[in-house]
Design a protein around this motif. Structure first.
Motif, short mmCIF file in Angstrom:
data_model
loop_
_atom_site.label_atom_id
_atom_site.label_comp_id
_atom_site.label_asym_id
_atom_site.label_seq_id
_atom_site.Cartn_x
_atom_site.Cartn_y
_atom_site.Cartn_z
N ARG A 20 -7.60 -16.41 -63.89
CA ARG A 20 -7.25 -15.00 -63.71
C ARG A 20 -5.76 -14.96 -64.19
O ARG A 20 -4.90 -15.68 -63.93
N ILE A 21 -5.35 -13.72 -65.12
CA ILE A 21 -4.19 -13.55 -65.48
C ILE A 21 -3.95 -12.18 -65.47
O ILE A 21 -4.53 -11.05 -65.80
N ALA A 22 -2.70 -11.69 -64.45
CA ALA A 22 -2.59 -10.38 -64.34
C ALA A 22 -0.88 -10.28 -64.11
O ALA A 22 -0.35 -11.30 -63.75
N GLU A 23 -0.52 -9.08 -64.43
CA GLU A 23 1.10 -8.79 -64.26
C GLU A 23 1.24 -8.36 -62.78
O GLU A 23 0.32 -7.66 -62.05
N ILE A 24 2.36 -8.90 -62.09
CA ILE A 24 2.76 -8.27 -60.97
C ILE A 24 4.06 -7.68 -61.21
O ILE A 24 5.06 -8.35 -61.30
N PRO A 25 3.88 -6.33 -61.12
CA PRO A 25 5.02 -5.57 -62.11
C PRO A 25 5.99 -5.12 -60.71
O PRO A 25 5.57 -5.00 -59.56
N PHE A 26 7.27 -4.99 -61.25
CA PHE A 26 8.27 -4.47 -60.51
C PHE A 26 8.58 -5.10 -59.26
O PHE A 26 9.11 -4.52 -58.14
N LEU A 27 8.68 -6.37 -59.14
CA LEU A 27 8.86 -7.40 -58.00
C LEU A 27 10.59 -6.98 -57.95
O LEU A 27 11.20 -7.11 -59.03
N VAL A 108 6.68 -10.15 -63.95
CA VAL A 108 5.87 -11.60 -63.49
C VAL A 108 4.64 -11.41 -63.76
O VAL A 108 3.91 -10.35 -63.51
N VAL A 109 4.03 -12.69 -64.54
CA VAL A 109 2.78 -12.55 -64.70
C VAL A 109 2.14 -13.93 -63.81
O VAL A 109 2.56 -14.82 -63.90
N ALA A 110 1.11 -13.40 -63.22
CA ALA A 110 0.51 -14.28 -62.41
C ALA A 110 -0.88 -15.13 -63.07
O ALA A 110 -1.54 -14.44 -63.77
N ALA A 157 -2.18 -21.78 -58.53
CA ALA A 157 -1.82 -20.47 -58.90
C ALA A 157 -0.30 -20.59 -59.33
O ALA A 157 0.54 -21.31 -58.76
N PHE A 158 0.13 -19.99 -60.28
CA PHE A 158 1.54 -19.99 -60.72
C PHE A 158 1.90 -18.24 -60.93
O PHE A 158 1.26 -17.53 -61.11
N ARG A 159 3.23 -18.10 -60.95
CA ARG A 159 3.92 -17.21 -61.12
C ARG A 159 4.92 -17.42 -62.40
O ARG A 159 5.62 -18.52 -62.32
N VAL A 160 4.81 -16.62 -63.40
CA VAL A 160 5.48 -16.78 -64.57
C VAL A 160 6.56 -15.74 -64.64
O VAL A 160 6.04 -14.55 -64.93
N VAL A 162 9.20 -13.90 -66.90
CA VAL A 162 9.51 -13.70 -68.38
C VAL A 162 10.33 -12.65 -68.47
O VAL A 162 10.08 -11.36 -67.89
N ARG A 163 11.15 -12.79 -69.54
CA ARG A 163 12.03 -11.43 -69.74
C ARG A 163 11.09 -10.45 -70.39
O ARG A 163 10.31 -10.54 -70.94
N SER A 164 11.55 -9.22 -69.69
CA SER A 164 10.99 -8.25 -70.15
C SER A 164 10.71 -7.86 -71.71
O SER A 164 9.54 -7.60 -72.44
N SER A 165 11.67 -8.27 -72.54
CA SER A 165 11.55 -8.20 -73.99
C SER A 165 10.35 -9.33 -74.55
O SER A 165 10.10 -9.07 -75.78
N PHE A 166 10.10 -10.34 -73.69
CA PHE A 166 9.24 -11.43 -74.29
C PHE A 166 7.90 -11.09 -73.70
O PHE A 166 7.05 -11.90 -73.97
N ALA A 167 7.68 -10.20 -72.62
CA ALA A 167 6.37 -10.21 -72.19
C ALA A 167 5.19 -9.83 -72.84
O ALA A 167 4.06 -10.35 -72.31
#
Length: 187
Positions: A20-27, A108-110, A157-160, A162-167
């Motif tokens: 599973r790959i999903a963004e967790i935005p605005f943490l 953050v990308v889960a 499970a991992f949280r990645v 990443v800088r917004s400009s590289f997301a």
């Protein structure tokens, strides 16, 4: 006022049985610099529900996630809209501490599931075996040539971070590298 868009607003989360790959935005993300041996560090840990980790490459979770970034530096992560900065400032009092809201700097990308380690290993030089990089571990590293903070969570499970400009680049890379696990033909 315009609606705030996450760096991966156009990214469609993916899920298969193994990945599973999903963004967790605005943490909420706070960069904290403080002497780990100071009373302020202890008080901040109390306010956040766990002592600031002092062992390199470790993280702790309580009321917020506390990721060790350096001998006197942590990334404190909480739910969207949480006033972590205020909590930390109140706990630090007048002590010498650097407290900076960096929430807009990274998204953050889960990455979760039994194949998550295999996927991340395609682009990361760290040994991601659970005995080496299991829950409670974090590292600043490169993933597919993008600078990230990688945090291992429970299970696979991992949280990645990443800088917004590289997301966008990293999301595209993850999707391409995940093709073999998702049954998708690479582009």
């Amino acid at each position: 006022m315009a609606e705030r868009l996450s760096p991966l607003a156009r990214f469609t989360p993916v899920s298969s049985g193994d990945l599973r790959i999903a963004e967790i935005p605005f943490l909420t993300q706070i960069n904290l610099r403080v002497d780990p041996k100071s009373r302020a560090a202890a008080d901040i840990g109390l306010a956040l529900g766990a002592p600031l980790p002092t062992e390199p490459g470790t993280c702790a979770s309580a009321d917020a996630d506390l990721l060790w970034l350096g001998p006197d530096e942590w990334l404190v992560v909480g739910e969207r809209g949480r006033d972590l900065e205020g909590t930390i400032r109140a706990a630090a009092g007048t002590a010498h501490a650097g407290i900076t809201d960096v929430s807009a700097q990274r998204t953050v990308v889960a990455v979760e599931g039994p194949r998550s380690r295999d996927l991340l290993a395609h682009g990361c030089a760290l040994d991601l075996h659970p005995r080496v990089f299991g829950p409670g571990r974090c590292a600043q590293t490169m993933l597919a040539r993008a600078q990230v903070v990688l945090a291992a969570r429970d299970g696979d499970a991992f949280r990645v971070f990443v800088r917004s400009s590289f997301a966008g680049y990293l999301a595209d890379w993850l999707m391409d590298a995940a093709g073999e696990y998702l049954g998708v033909t690479p582009r």
